[in-house]
Design a protein around this motif. Structure first.
Motif, short mmCIF file in Angstrom:
data_model
loop_
_atom_site.label_atom_id
_atom_site.label_comp_id
_atom_site.label_asym_id
_atom_site.label_seq_id
_atom_site.Cartn_x
_atom_site.Cartn_y
_atom_site.Cartn_z
N VAL A 134 42.91 35.38 44.03
CA VAL A 134 44.22 34.82 43.73
C VAL A 134 45.30 35.48 44.58
O VAL A 134 46.33 34.88 44.87
CB VAL A 134 44.53 34.96 42.22
N ARG A 135 45.07 36.70 44.99
CA ARG A 135 46.03 37.41 45.86
C ARG A 135 46.26 36.61 47.13
O ARG A 135 47.35 36.61 47.69
CB ARG A 135 45.51 38.82 46.16
N ASN A 136 45.24 35.92 47.60
CA ASN A 136 45.35 34.92 48.67
C ASN A 136 46.17 35.39 49.87
O ASN A 136 47.14 34.76 50.26
CB ASN A 136 45.93 33.63 48.10
N GLY A 137 45.76 36.50 50.46
CA GLY A 137 46.41 36.98 51.67
C GLY A 137 47.59 37.91 51.45
O GLY A 137 48.05 38.54 52.40
N SER B 233 53.13 48.35 39.63
CA SER B 233 52.92 49.21 40.81
C SER B 233 51.75 48.72 41.65
O SER B 233 50.86 48.03 41.15
CB SER B 233 52.66 50.65 40.37
N ARG B 234 51.76 49.10 42.94
CA ARG B 234 50.64 48.78 43.81
C ARG B 234 49.37 49.43 43.29
O ARG B 234 48.28 48.88 43.36
CB ARG B 234 50.91 49.24 45.26
N GLU B 235 49.52 50.62 42.71
CA GLU B 235 48.37 51.33 42.15
C GLU B 235 47.75 50.54 40.99
O GLU B 235 46.53 50.51 40.83
CB GLU B 235 48.78 52.73 41.67
N SER B 236 48.60 49.87 40.21
CA SER B 236 48.08 49.04 39.11
C SER B 236 47.25 47.89 39.67
O SER B 236 46.17 47.59 39.16
CB SER B 236 49.22 48.48 38.26
N ILE B 237 47.74 47.25 40.72
CA ILE B 237 46.99 46.15 41.35
C ILE B 237 45.64 46.67 41.81
O ILE B 237 44.60 46.03 41.58
CB ILE B 237 47.78 45.55 42.53
N SER B 238 45.62 47.82 42.46
CA SER B 238 44.36 48.41 42.92
C SER B 238 43.42 48.67 41.76
O SER B 238 42.22 48.36 41.84
CB SER B 238 44.65 49.71 43.68
N LYS B 239 43.93 49.20 40.67
CA LYS B 239 43.09 49.48 39.49
C LYS B 239 42.55 48.20 38.88
O LYS B 239 41.41 48.15 38.43
CB LYS B 239 43.87 50.29 38.47
N TYR B 240 43.37 47.14 38.83
CA TYR B 240 42.90 45.84 38.31
C TYR B 240 41.76 45.32 39.19
O TYR B 240 40.72 44.89 38.70
CB TYR B 240 44.02 44.80 38.29
N GLU B 241 41.98 45.35 40.51
CA GLU B 241 41.01 44.79 41.44
C GLU B 241 39.71 45.58 41.47
O GLU B 241 38.65 45.02 41.72
CB GLU B 241 41.59 44.73 42.85
N ALA C 277 49.88 30.92 35.99
CA ALA C 277 51.03 30.07 36.27
C ALA C 277 51.30 30.01 37.78
O ALA C 277 51.65 28.95 38.30
CB ALA C 277 52.26 30.60 35.54
N LYS C 278 51.07 31.12 38.46
CA LYS C 278 51.33 31.20 39.90
C LYS C 278 50.24 30.52 40.71
O LYS C 278 50.51 29.76 41.63
CB LYS C 278 51.44 32.68 40.29
N ALA C 279 49.00 30.78 40.38
CA ALA C 279 47.89 30.35 41.23
C ALA C 279 47.20 29.08 40.77
O ALA C 279 46.53 28.42 41.55
CB ALA C 279 46.85 31.47 41.32
#
Length: 170
Positions: free
Chosen positions: A13-16, A29-37, A53-55
């Motif tokens: 979903v991050r799609n680039g 935070s960017r760190e949160s995104i990393s932890k989710y991924e 809603a976004k994707a």
């Protein structure tokens, strides 16, 4: 939390976008995104709602439902899965026919709590056929939506609107 279909779908979903860009959009935070991924932290429900809603990603919807409820179909991505629209259509028809056969053969005339021991396996089989039909139909919905660009979310929202209009839900 181990890597799951949800973490894979989250990355797709991050799609680039970079993790930083997505973090800014989601106000985390960017760190949160990393932890989710990476599956180190469970993705909060509010974040999954924003992402849907976004994707408008049907595969993300599959993954969210399965991750948080451990129910519903999972995306078929094994070596025997053929997700061409024609194959998915044929499989859906096959599964629906098997369910209709089970429904036709099983009697719901008496209370289900009074089923005999030999009737219970037939009911269990019927329920398994229902789940297989649901899986086939949901894959058909996703494949067609993805190929045509029809909004998966809109299809469901329209359905919910019709249910409310008919008085089935409030």
């Amino acid at each position: 939390m181990s890597k799951s279909k949800l973490t894979q779908s989250f990355k797709e979903v991050r799609n680039g976008l970079t993790q930083e860009q997505l973090a800014m959009e989601l106000n985390v935070s960017r760190e949160s995104i990393s932890k989710y991924e990476n599956g180190h932290v469970r993705i909060p429900a509010d974040i999954t709602n924003i992402l849907m809603a976004k994707a408008d990603s049907p595969r993300l919807a599959f993954a969210i439902r399965n991750e948080y409820t451990k129910t519903g179909p999972i995306w078929l991505d094994g070596p025997n899965a053929d997700l061409h629209r024609s194959s998915v259509r044929e499989k859906a028809l096959e599964e629906i026919a098997e369910l209709v056969k089970c429904l036709t053969e099983f009697s719901f005339a008496k209370p289900l709590k009074n089923l005999s021991e030999w009737e219970k396996p037939k009911l269990h089989h019927l329920l398994e056929e229902a789940v297989e039909a649901i899986t086939g139909l949901e894959h058909l919905l996703v494949v067609v939506c993805e190929e045509t660009g029809i909004s998966y979310t809109d299809v469901w929202q329209n359905h919910h609107t019709q249910l409310r209009a008919k008085g089935y839900v409030q």
